[in-house]
Design an enzyme around this catalytic site. Sequence first.
Site, mmCIF file in Angstrom:
data_model
loop_
_atom_site.group_PDB
_atom_site.id
_atom_site.type_symbol
_atom_site.label_atom_id
_atom_site.label_comp_id
_atom_site.label_asym_id
_atom_site.label_seq_id
_atom_site.Cartn_x
_atom_site.Cartn_y
_atom_site.Cartn_z
ATOM 1 N N GLY A 1 1.007 -1.171 -0.049
ATOM 2 C CA GLY A 1 0.010 0.122 0.054
ATOM 3 C C GLY A 1 0.974 1.356 0.047
ATOM 4 O O GLY A 1 0.668 2.205 -0.809
ATOM 5 N N ASP A 2 1.702 1.310 0.666
ATOM 6 C CA ASP A 2 2.612 2.464 0.707
ATOM 7 C C ASP A 2 3.356 2.600 -0.588
ATOM 8 O O ASP A 2 3.694 3.706 -1.138
ATOM 9 C CB ASP A 2 3.848 2.205 1.859
ATOM 10 C CG ASP A 2 3.082 2.503 3.239
ATOM 11 O OD1 ASP A 2 2.073 3.171 3.564
ATOM 12 O OD2 ASP A 2 3.603 1.612 4.060
ATOM 13 N N ALA A 3 4.034 1.489 -0.807
ATOM 14 C CA ALA A 3 4.524 1.732 -2.317
ATOM 15 C C ALA A 3 3.773 2.315 -3.465
ATOM 16 O O ALA A 3 4.074 2.824 -4.304
ATOM 17 C CB ALA A 3 5.037 0.251 -2.848
#
Length: 210
Positions: A161-163
């Site tokens: 998700g962060d990527a």
Amino acid sequence: IANLAAANDFEPSHLQTEKAKEIIEAAKFYYMAGFFLTASYESYIEVGKHAVENKKTLCLNLSAPFLIDFFTEQMTTAMKYANFLFGNESEAEALGKKLELGTDLKKLAVLVSAMPCLNGKRTVVFTQGSKSTIVACDGIVTEYKVVPLEADKLVDTNGAGDAFVGGFLSQLVQGKSIEQCVKAGHWGARFIIQTSGTQLPESCDCPDTF
């Protein structure tokens, strides 16, 4: 396991240093994870007000279902400042249930994008793992397909998700289209899930354009 030490120890006074003021003033885009709301909600509001007053772009990540369930007031207030709202399917469903807007993610994305925004309009982005990414803005919802990854290449989904958000924002700050932002997000997520523990190499074969 997420290390929330930085968020938990952050205080509004940290924003009052000359260096912090310089960074805030110079920035045109701001991104904050929802975890920040549990300990330094006032800091988020301060940056949010600055973004509104100066017509800058603020992005917020729902980050985890428990934040929606137990920090509802902080989250819904924070959303009012956000031009871009990110979340995965479980976070989106938690938001839909808490706000009694239902759990049909496409309808929910449109409804949330239409909620009051102090800073112009809001774009809502819901990821669904290997399923299509949902984007809603101005009453229009668009789905972007995710290119499937071969099962034998999947190593670790931590950080996906962060990527995705990192890839998305890398294009947003360049003024690229939403489609290009999503494609970059998909590339980032696809890249990171093929590594263990979100380890990053010194270089990668990231496309010049999406």
